[in-house]
Enzyme design. Structure first.
Site, PDB file in Angstrom:
ATOM      1  N   THR A 124       0.860  -1.147   0.015  1.00 36.71           N
ATOM      2  CA  THR A 124       0.010   0.083   0.091  1.00 36.71           C
ATOM      3  C   THR A 124       0.837   1.215  -0.041  1.00 36.71           C
ATOM      4  O   THR A 124       1.743   1.399   0.840  1.00 36.71           O
ATOM      5  CB  THR A 124      -1.005  -0.013   1.125  1.00 36.71           C
ATOM      6  OG1 THR A 124      -1.647  -1.307   1.152  1.00 36.71           O
ATOM      7  CG2 THR A 124      -1.902   1.075   1.182  1.00 36.71           C
ATOM      8  N   LYS A 149      -0.781  -0.528  -4.253  1.00 32.06           N
ATOM      9  CA  LYS A 149      -2.259  -0.461  -4.192  1.00 32.06           C
ATOM     10  C   LYS A 149      -2.149   1.033  -3.580  1.00 32.06           C
ATOM     11  O   LYS A 149      -1.708   1.134  -2.590  1.00 32.06           O
ATOM     12  CB  LYS A 149      -2.941  -1.136  -3.083  1.00 32.06           C
ATOM     13  CG  LYS A 149      -4.216  -0.664  -2.500  1.00 32.06           C
ATOM     14  CD  LYS A 149      -5.258  -1.630  -2.244  1.00 32.06           C
ATOM     15  CE  LYS A 149      -6.264  -1.150  -1.477  1.00 32.06           C
ATOM     16  NZ  LYS A 149      -7.353  -2.118  -1.084  1.00 32.06           N
ATOM     17  N   LYS A 151      -3.765   4.523  -2.167  1.00 22.58           N
ATOM     18  CA  LYS A 151      -4.841   4.996  -1.605  1.00 22.58           C
ATOM     19  C   LYS A 151      -5.127   6.441  -2.035  1.00 22.58           C
ATOM     20  O   LYS A 151      -4.127   7.319  -2.024  1.00 22.58           O
ATOM     21  CB  LYS A 151      -4.418   4.917  -0.105  1.00 22.58           C
ATOM     22  CG  LYS A 151      -4.837   3.518   0.474  1.00 22.58           C
ATOM     23  CD  LYS A 151      -5.941   3.020   0.420  1.00 22.58           C
ATOM     24  CE  LYS A 151      -6.030   1.714   1.494  1.00 22.58           C
ATOM     25  NZ  LYS A 151      -7.478   1.265   1.576  1.00 22.58           N
ATOM     26  N   ASP A 176      -7.434   2.643  -4.563  1.00 24.31           N
ATOM     27  CA  ASP A 176      -8.325   2.535  -3.826  1.00 24.31           C
ATOM     28  C   ASP A 176      -8.845   4.065  -3.177  1.00 24.31           C
ATOM     29  O   ASP A 176      -8.124   4.542  -2.456  1.00 24.31           O
ATOM     30  CB  ASP A 176      -8.140   1.667  -2.724  1.00 24.31           C
ATOM     31  CG  ASP A 176      -9.565   1.321  -1.556  1.00 24.31           C
ATOM     32  OD1 ASP A 176     -10.524   1.725  -1.904  1.00 24.31           O
ATOM     33  OD2 ASP A 176      -9.009   0.575  -0.652  1.00 24.31           O
ATOM     34  N   GLU A 202     -10.707   0.667  -7.068  1.00 24.29           N
ATOM     35  CA  GLU A 202     -11.515   0.139  -5.928  1.00 24.29           C
ATOM     36  C   GLU A 202     -12.606   1.139  -5.248  1.00 24.29           C
ATOM     37  O   GLU A 202     -11.975   2.310  -4.952  1.00 24.29           O
ATOM     38  CB  GLU A 202     -10.646  -0.511  -4.848  1.00 24.29           C
ATOM     39  CG  GLU A 202     -11.271  -1.409  -3.972  1.00 24.29           C
ATOM     40  CD  GLU A 202     -10.320  -1.939  -2.935  1.00 24.29           C
ATOM     41  OE1 GLU A 202      -9.121  -2.121  -3.252  1.00 24.29           O
ATOM     42  OE2 GLU A 202     -10.577  -2.174  -1.648  1.00 24.29           O
ATOM     43  N   ASP A 225     -15.788  -2.861  -2.526  1.00 26.39           N
ATOM     44  CA  ASP A 225     -14.944  -3.164  -1.360  1.00 26.39           C
ATOM     45  C   ASP A 225     -16.334  -2.992  -0.296  1.00 26.39           C
ATOM     46  O   ASP A 225     -16.838  -3.962   0.174  1.00 26.39           O
ATOM     47  CB  ASP A 225     -13.931  -2.469  -1.000  1.00 26.39           C
ATOM     48  CG  ASP A 225     -13.295  -2.953   0.294  1.00 26.39           C
ATOM     49  OD1 ASP A 225     -13.857  -3.757   1.111  1.00 26.39           O
ATOM     50  OD2 ASP A 225     -12.275  -2.230   0.797  1.00 26.39           O
ATOM     51  N   LYS A 247     -13.031  -9.838   2.140  1.00 29.30           N
ATOM     52  CA  LYS A 247     -12.344  -9.700   3.412  1.00 29.30           C
ATOM     53  C   LYS A 247     -13.260 -10.531   4.420  1.00 29.30           C
ATOM     54  O   LYS A 247     -14.238 -10.319   4.546  1.00 29.30           O
ATOM     55  CB  LYS A 247     -12.040  -8.319   3.720  1.00 29.30           C
ATOM     56  CG  LYS A 247     -11.405  -7.259   3.013  1.00 29.30           C
ATOM     57  CD  LYS A 247     -11.492  -6.007   3.265  1.00 29.30           C
ATOM     58  CE  LYS A 247     -10.657  -5.084   2.489  1.00 29.30           C
ATOM     59  NZ  LYS A 247     -10.995  -3.496   2.831  1.00 29.30           N
ATOM     60  N   CYS A 275      -7.332  -7.368   3.226  1.00 20.55           N
ATOM     61  CA  CYS A 275      -7.306  -7.547   4.759  1.00 20.55           C
ATOM     62  C   CYS A 275      -7.651  -6.131   5.567  1.00 20.55           C
ATOM     63  O   CYS A 275      -7.476  -5.046   4.880  1.00 20.55           O
ATOM     64  CB  CYS A 275      -6.065  -7.909   4.994  1.00 20.55           C
ATOM     65  SG  CYS A 275      -4.723  -7.102   4.592  1.00 20.55           S
ATOM     66  N   ASP A 297      -4.348  -8.474  -1.720  1.00 20.25           N
ATOM     67  CA  ASP A 297      -3.861  -7.348  -0.815  1.00 20.25           C
ATOM     68  C   ASP A 297      -3.794  -7.892   0.746  1.00 20.25           C
ATOM     69  O   ASP A 297      -4.609  -7.691   1.338  1.00 20.25           O
ATOM     70  CB  ASP A 297      -4.952  -6.187  -1.140  1.00 20.25           C
ATOM     71  CG  ASP A 297      -4.465  -5.103  -0.372  1.00 20.25           C
ATOM     72  OD1 ASP A 297      -3.338  -4.886   0.085  1.00 20.25           O
ATOM     73  OD2 ASP A 297      -5.523  -4.400  -0.194  1.00 20.25           O
ATOM     74  N   ASP A 299      -0.887  -7.080   2.667  1.00 20.52           N
ATOM     75  CA  ASP A 299       0.092  -6.262   3.368  1.00 20.52           C
ATOM     76  C   ASP A 299      -0.232  -5.914   5.001  1.00 20.52           C
ATOM     77  O   ASP A 299       0.561  -5.327   5.617  1.00 20.52           O
ATOM     78  CB  ASP A 299       0.674  -5.169   2.612  1.00 20.52           C
ATOM     79  CG  ASP A 299      -0.363  -4.096   2.445  1.00 20.52           C
ATOM     80  OD1 ASP A 299      -1.371  -4.283   2.851  1.00 20.52           O
ATOM     81  OD2 ASP A 299       0.309  -2.912   2.185  1.00 20.52           O
TER      82      ASP A 299
HETATM   83 MG   LIG Z   1     -10.763  -1.048   0.030  1.00 26.69          MG
END
Ligand SMILES: [Mg+2]
Length: 321
Positions: A124, A149, A151, A176, A202, A225, A247, A275, A297, A299
């Protein structure tokens, strides 16, 4: 009779985790330990305020079924007692471990699975200035990560993404937005991401207000998500999303996660496995999903200053089993 223990833990992070909803400095988890005939099963969950959960509410949910757990509650019966969410996840995963231990087997063996020796995980890039995010992406790629990923919130989308792409031209990028965008301008933002060769976006819009996703042909896959918790979520996702992020803290455990994966694929959705901020215990519980997913994903534990034992072996961008 089983012995049942429920307790909370706080795991400090080495670096603040900043996403559209705010910043975190520790992972707060709830752990369930079951013991029967000298065999132990452990499950962990991360209560999530976005879904109305707190450490106290999740512990209360688990304590409320304590007597049934002591008397031998099964996973099937659990699904009737607790709703999907973190509390059921911790209990369901503890029951899986206990079942495997009592059968002298592993969970993958119970599922007739052989897991890969190495699993690529996203790393991330948290929210910061364009320069900070670019530097983070570059460092992660140079450290060995190939899937990043990113953010984002509702600001500096082009500045951040152009800087990151320039800093890591070879990386597979997924983005995301954690529900922080709006319908207005969405199509143009998706086109920008597609032009930067971003592989997936996402949850750009709030789960309660994502109908704008139906109004254009997606130039890149869009993943649900916050909009996807269990199999019951799937009907509303058609025409809006191309992928779902599974998740265990949302599905309420491995049992429903496996069922969701099967049903989502049957309905044409690609899969991602995600997660929360968590220890290796929670990642270990999710591993049976990894053979089916396009993106893993996982991490969470790499953000911890110290992980729970037995810790999984992570290198940058990879999980080694
Ligand atoms: Mg998400």
């Amino acid at each position: 009779m089983r012995n049942v223990r429920v307790f909370e833990e706080a795991w400090p992070l080495h670096t603040p985790f900043v996403i559209a909803r705010g910043s975190r400095s520790e992972a707060k988890v709830v752990v369930v330990e079951l013991e029967q005939d000298g065999v132990k099963g452990v499950g962990e969950c991360t209560p999530y305020p976005r879904y109305g959960e707190s450490i106290a509410s999740v512990m209360a949910q688990i304590v409320s079924i304590g007597e049934q757990l002591e008397r031998g509650l099964t996973r099937d019966a659990l699904a009737e007692l607790l709703p999907a969410g973190a509390a059921r996840n911790a209990v369901d995963c503890a029951l899986w471990e206990l079942e495997a231990g009592l059968a002298n087997a592993t969970i993958p063996a119970m599922l007739h699975q052989t897991l890969a020796k190495t699993i690529t995980t996203a790393q991330t890039v948290v929210i910061g200035t364009p320069e900070q995010m670019a530097a983070s992406a570059k460092a992660l790629f140079e450290g060995g990560a190939r899937l990043l990923k990113v953010k984002l919130d509702d600001r500096l989308i082009a500045e951040r993404m152009v800087a990151i792409r320039a800093a890591a031209p070879e990386a597979t990028l997924i983005v995301d937005a954690n529900e922080s965008w709006h319908g207005e301008g969405l199509a143009a933002r998706c086109q920008l991401l597609a032009d930067l060769n971003v592989a997936m976006l996402e949850q750009p819009l709030p789960a309660t207000d994502d109908s704008a996703l139906e109004n254009f042909i997606h130039p890149l896959p869009i993943c649900a998500d916050e909009s996807c918790h269990t199999r019951e979520s799937l009907p509303a996702l058609h025409g809006r999303y191309d992928m779902v992020n599974i998740k265990l803290d949302k599905t309420g455990g491995l049992t429903e996660a496996l069922a969701l994966a099967q049903e989502a694929r049957a309905q044409g959705f690609a899969l991602m496995l995600g997660c929360m901020l968590c220890t290796s215990r929670a990642i270990s519980a999710a591993l049976p999903l990894t053979p089916q997913v396009t993106f893993a994903d996982l991490d969470g534990p790499t953000w911890l200053a110290v992980d729970a034992e037995p810790a999984l072996h992570f290198t940058t961008g990879q999980l080694h089993l």
